[in-house]
Design an enzyme around this catalytic site. Structure first.
Site, short mmCIF file in Angstrom:
data_model
loop_
_atom_site.label_atom_id
_atom_site.label_comp_id
_atom_site.label_asym_id
_atom_site.label_seq_id
_atom_site.Cartn_x
_atom_site.Cartn_y
_atom_site.Cartn_z
N HIS A 5 0.83 -1.20 0.00
CA HIS A 5 0.00 0.00 0.00
C HIS A 5 0.87 1.25 0.00
O HIS A 5 2.06 1.19 0.23
CB HIS A 5 -0.94 0.02 1.22
CG HIS A 5 -0.22 0.08 2.53
ND1 HIS A 5 0.07 -1.05 3.26
CD2 HIS A 5 0.27 1.12 3.25
CE1 HIS A 5 0.71 -0.72 4.36
NE2 HIS A 5 0.85 0.60 4.38
N ARG A 9 -1.16 10.55 5.09
CA ARG A 9 -1.72 11.13 6.32
C ARG A 9 -2.79 12.14 5.94
O ARG A 9 -2.60 12.92 5.02
CB ARG A 9 -0.62 11.82 7.12
CG ARG A 9 0.30 10.87 7.79
CD ARG A 9 1.32 11.60 8.68
NE ARG A 9 2.18 10.66 9.33
CZ ARG A 9 3.33 10.22 8.83
NH1 ARG A 9 3.74 10.65 7.66
NH2 ARG A 9 4.06 9.34 9.50
N GLU A 55 -3.55 3.56 2.09
CA GLU A 55 -3.83 3.59 3.53
C GLU A 55 -3.97 5.04 3.96
O GLU A 55 -3.04 5.83 3.83
CB GLU A 55 -2.68 2.96 4.32
CG GLU A 55 -2.79 3.14 5.82
CD GLU A 55 -1.49 2.81 6.54
OE1 GLU A 55 -1.18 3.52 7.52
OE2 GLU A 55 -0.79 1.87 6.13
N ASN A 59 -4.40 10.68 12.41
CA ASN A 59 -3.91 10.81 13.77
C ASN A 59 -4.87 11.71 14.52
O ASN A 59 -5.12 12.85 14.12
CB ASN A 59 -2.49 11.37 13.79
CG ASN A 59 -1.51 10.39 13.21
OD1 ASN A 59 -1.49 9.22 13.57
ND2 ASN A 59 -0.69 10.84 12.27
N HIS A 78 2.53 11.56 -6.76
CA HIS A 78 1.08 11.44 -6.87
C HIS A 78 0.66 9.98 -6.91
O HIS A 78 1.48 9.09 -7.10
CB HIS A 78 0.58 12.17 -8.13
CG HIS A 78 1.12 11.59 -9.41
ND1 HIS A 78 2.23 12.08 -10.03
CD2 HIS A 78 0.69 10.56 -10.17
CE1 HIS A 78 2.48 11.38 -11.13
NE2 HIS A 78 1.56 10.44 -11.23
N GLU A 121 -3.61 11.38 -10.27
CA GLU A 121 -3.61 11.37 -11.73
C GLU A 121 -4.61 10.34 -12.22
O GLU A 121 -4.64 9.21 -11.74
CB GLU A 121 -2.22 11.01 -12.25
CG GLU A 121 -2.13 10.96 -13.76
CD GLU A 121 -0.75 10.57 -14.26
OE1 GLU A 121 -0.46 10.83 -15.44
OE2 GLU A 121 0.04 10.00 -13.46
#
Length: 144
Positions: A5, A9, A55, A59, A78, A121
């Site tokens: 993956h 964040r 993913e 937080n 990207h 993209e």
């Protein structure tokens, strides 16, 4: 070796889910809440392609409600996805209130950005589509 993956964040999990799930069309593969570490992980993938996942790491704010500040979010480049109809994909983003930063004027490639400024993209699967309005005359907006 196997690709697992890419982690991104995010500041606002709800806004990010609206972007990645609702506008981009990814499906949620797995979600986990980590109370001790104060974070949530959401794994998303293109329908039918669960081997390539994104993913989203959220937080949680601290006890005072302060969230982490992330800088340099575009340093990695990207994410890219092949789509069956680039015009329909871009229209779906527009319908969800997402700005098309680089319209698919060539019938082949477009860029949008997530709520956290991550460039996405979109590439036409197979040969480019014939140029069509309103995309053919639409200028770039912002950075992509």
């Amino acid at each position: 070796m196997k690709y697992l993956h890419t982690m991104v964040r995010v500041h606002d999990l709800d806004a990010s889910m609206k972007f990645y799930r609702d506008a981009l069309g990814l499906v949620e593969v797995k979600r986990s809440e980590h109370e001790a570490g104060r974070f949530t992980l959401v794994y998303l993938a293109a329908p039918g392609d669960e081997d390539a996942q994104v993913e989203l790491t959220y937080n949680w704010p601290d006890a005072d409600g302060n969230a982490e500040v992330y800088t340099g979010g575009r340093n990695f480049g990207h994410l890219a996805y092949a789509v069956d109809d680039i015009y329909a994909a871009c229209q779906k983003f527009v319908d969800h209130g997402v700005l098309i930063n680089r319209p698919p004027r060539d019938g082949r490639m477009a860029f949008v950005r997530s709520p956290d400024g991550i460039s996405i993209e979109l590439l036409q699967r197979g040969p480019a589509l014939a140029p069509a309005e309103p995309w053919a005359s639409m200028p770039n907006t912002g950075s992509w």
